[in-house]
Enzyme design. Structure first.
Site, PDB file in Angstrom:
ATOM      1  CB  ALA B  12      -0.961  -0.023   1.191  1.00 27.55           C
ATOM      2  CB  CYS B  44      -7.301  -4.664   4.050  1.00 28.63           C
ATOM      3  SG  CYS B  44      -6.207  -3.320   4.502  1.00 28.63           S
ATOM      4  CB  ALA B 111       7.064   1.640   2.477  1.00 24.44           C
ATOM      5  CB  THR B 112      10.248  -1.730   6.448  1.00 26.38           C
ATOM      6  OG1 THR B 112      10.256  -0.647   7.382  1.00 26.38           O
ATOM      7  CG2 THR B 112      11.445  -1.587   5.534  1.00 26.38           C
ATOM      8  N   GLY B 243      -0.972  -8.937  17.723  1.00 31.01           N
ATOM      9  CA  GLY B 243      -0.748  -7.553  17.314  1.00 31.01           C
ATOM     10  C   GLY B 243       0.409  -7.486  16.350  1.00 31.01           C
ATOM     11  CE1 TYR B 278      10.284  13.348   2.152  1.00 33.97           C
ATOM     12  CE2 TYR B 278      11.949  12.236   0.822  1.00 33.97           C
ATOM     13  CZ  TYR B 278      11.286  13.392   1.199  1.00 33.97           C
ATOM     14  OH  TYR B 278      11.637  14.586   0.645  1.00 33.97           O
ATOM     15  CB  ALA B 279       9.600   6.478   7.609  1.00 33.99           C
ATOM     16  N   GLY B 300      -4.552   0.853   6.396  1.00 39.33           N
ATOM     17  CA  GLY B 300      -4.338   0.966   4.950  1.00 39.33           C
ATOM     18  C   GLY B 300      -4.591   2.363   4.412  1.00 39.33           C
TER      19      GLY B 300
END
Lengths: 448, 448
Positions: B12, B44, B111-112, B243, B278-279, B300
């Site tokens: 995503a 999702c 985006a890990t 979680g 960036y993250a 998401g």
């Protein structure tokens, strides 16, 4: 001495006013007067009894006799208020036996509603032209269906006309809708959005004729056909759904001022220009939240909210009605259509410079079964970049998107803020990118 | 020379970042690196393939190979980023053949994501404890079902646990959910609202054990039972849904600062404390719009919005992410549950004094068939009377009410304004008095 509150009209606005007044003042004498046999029913539900979604007209009665008794509301049905004297503070009323009574009030709430309106067309004195405003109207139309009517002509493509046209189609009648303007739902939708709805109605077998005026009612004593745009259209059932007009005769005759919309003028407490006299619902005008001009919105949601405000005030409390955005929604076959705020056309009429943007998307994740199409159009005021209107046509989940955009408009949300707004998603319930946000992006592309 | 943009992660947040960067910079070399075999799919959607609403895991692939080619995105699957050097501006990556490559970047987007987390419970090294995060996880669970699993234990009653629990129940398994806390959906709902959802799950045959910690995994090499609250529960399938934890190992090892939530610290441009890095998505923290404290929301909707902002910035543009309200929604059997803003419990934890109000109503006019129950709870900040949170549990039309209240919260709507808000209604689609407005009235009664 107990305060005397009289309410003329006993449906959405009137009963809400009576209930609110009772909650404020436990000892007041509260009297509701209505010409109708039945009080406290939902007019909005009438088409769905004709369409057989609801078994009986009696099911539409939201407030039973027991409710009026429990709330100690003195309900006078089949009683016509014939005069208001604002100096003496009296209402004159005639009951079904012909007996006249003069009732004293301390506070008066006028909730006389609106009447179906048929323009002066040649032959309109003939019998058999139905309208749909009361339970009895509904019963007559249903009777005609049950007597074997095979076809119907609906004159006017507003909400009542189309909802009833759909109901008659569902009952197997061949339905033709005749609309004078170039589009259906002209008060509610812009032409581009109305087109989607029209195509859906046509796919379900309805014939829709736009830009066709009804020129004449044909037949003997009873109408058997109309002439519209030069075409003769025969049918077994004729519905006049040209529109409604605020029923203000009683108020006007009493010298209670009407406004520019020809509805009864009110202030924020829903009080007319005459002290202690309130007006609510379809007969009352109230400001539009965007244009600040008076409008006569004639929606059930507005009627109950105004009724509550007037009832609290008549009962000695203090409440304000803030005005309207005209949020409205309908379901026609498998499509939902909604509006809030100004249409592009209405904004232009009001002299507001706008940028619009529209997006077609889906109501669920693309990979989730039974996702339905949805189209959203945003109307944005160019200078402030604030959203001032929205229209949605889609297969599901339209109503609450209209409410969401209504809240956004009421709080002055800009289209930039909407493009960044936090929204909820799950694959069976929405797309990851909420369509309202995509519509905002479409507007932003034009603003950049 | 063309700018080099590297994105680690290709679902995503990552794909959205890549797409946004490409739209800003048509010549940049954009490379996506992912450990997974498959890129651009919707996590999702995983429970709904297990539940058979969606035919195949392949259907969840939102961005096909063709998309990456069309957008000229260089996609490296089955490739693990092993190190980031923020001084040299390089990423070291190992592909499935074991070949190591060092890639130069001008801008880097991390985006890990997050990883499923199992607490240190005795026996957790045993085989057969599933989690549901990747396509392969989903395939393994589905395989177990197809191999004839008759019962399942789901550990954790958050969204993933319950959605998967419902899916397994729909597939005919006897499902027991074990939750350590006294309620289900503890991050999402207050206990009073969660109770409604729990009852619904139980009515559909799920066994829900709250206030029961998983004490031990039993069995040989393979788990065959758990001990929870002193009870031995045997099953054929075990799902760890305790979680997820932000996957920040790579960033932390590179010296990129983490925040108090243990997610990667970012500013409003989604830039970390290291320039040009960036993250976004589940590994990044971002401020909450009400508390202004950092949160790691792991939704998401948030991932795609953050991804877009980072992509625009990495591509040389300028975009800000405003923060989150945590709007989320789920469908479990025939019930929808949603949240926006703070729960009552979260508000109290944040030291905010609140008044709450709740109403039970229906989703259609009372007389219209198939009206479903709906309950709305509002959380209002006492001093300002502003709405700061809402929860809804109902049979339909929950998602867009959550969005409506999210917009209201974002624009600082007070509960008094909500009580007077303009809303839309039609008998098949809503009650005349919108339930959100009735909930506002309930709060006002406590404020008066």
């Amino acid at each position: 001495m107990a305060k005397r509150i009289i309410i003329i009209g006993a449906n959405a606005a009137g009963v809400e006013a009576a209930s609110a007044a009772r909650k404020k003042d436990h000892t007041a004498e509260i009297t509701l007067i209505t010409e109708e046999k039945t009080a406290g029913y939902s007019r909005c539900g009438l088409p769905f009894v004709i369409g057989e979604q609801i078994p009986s007209f009696k099911d539409l009665i939201v407030y039973s006799q027991a409710y009026f008794q429990m709330m100690k509301l003195n309900l006078k049905t089949e009683t016509k208020a014939t005069a208001i004297n604002t100096k003496d503070k009296t209402v004159t009323a005639v009951d079904k036996t012909g007996a006249t009574d003069t009732l004293q009030y301390d506070s008066l709430v006028i909730a006389t509603g609106a009447n179906a309106f048929t323009p002066p067309i040649k032959g309109s004195e003939k019998q058999g032209i139905h309208s749909l405003r009361t339970l009895e109207d509904g019963e007559r139309i249903l009777q005609a269906v049950q007597n074997g009517a095979k076809s119907a002509v609906v004159m006017g493509a507003g909400l009542i006309g189309l909802e009833t046209g759909v109901a008659l189609t569902e009952r197997g009648l061949k339905v033709t809708v005749v609309e004078m303007l170039p589009q259906i739902l002209p008060q509610m939708l812009d032409a581009d959005m109305a087109k989607l709805v029209q195509e859906h109605l046509q796919e379900h077998g309805m014939r829709i004729l736009t830009e066709k005026a009804v020129e004449e009612f044909l037949g003997g004593d009873k109408v058997t056909a109309i002439m519209a745009g030069g075409e003769k259209i025969e049918a077994d059932l004729f519905l006049s759904a040209f529109g409604v007009r605020a029923n203000t005769k009683l108020a006007a005759e009493a010298g209670i001022p009407l406004g520019e919309t020809r509805g009864i003028k009110t202030n924020a407490r829903m009080e007319t220009e005459v002290k202690d006299v309130y007006a609510v619902g379809d007969c009352a005008e109230t400001p539009h939240l965007i244009t600040h001009k008076p409008v006569c919105q004639q929606l059930g949601t507005v009627a109950v909210k105004q009724g509550k405000v007037a009832g609290i005030n008549a009962g000695g409390g203090y409440a304000l009605f803030p005005g309207v955005l005209g949020s409205a929604v309908t379901r026609l076959f498998n499509i939902e259509a909604g509006v809030t705020g100004l249409t592009e056309a209405a904004a232009k009429r009001a002299g507001i410079e706008v940028i619009t943007g529209a997006i077609s998307s889906k109501t669920r994740a693309d990979y989730y079964p039974n996702a339905l199409p949805i189209k959203i159009k945003l109307i944005v005021e160019k200078e402030s970049q604030r959203i001032i209107g929205a229209q949605i046509v889609g297969g599901e989940e339209v109503t609450q998107r209209i409410n969401a955009l209504s809240f956004a408009i009421q709080k002055g949300m800009t289209v930039r803020e909407l493009a960044k707004a936090d929204t909820a998603y799950a694959p069976p319930l929405n797309e990851t990118w909420e369509p309202m946000i995509l519509a905002a992006e479409m507007v932003l592309m034009k603003l950049r």
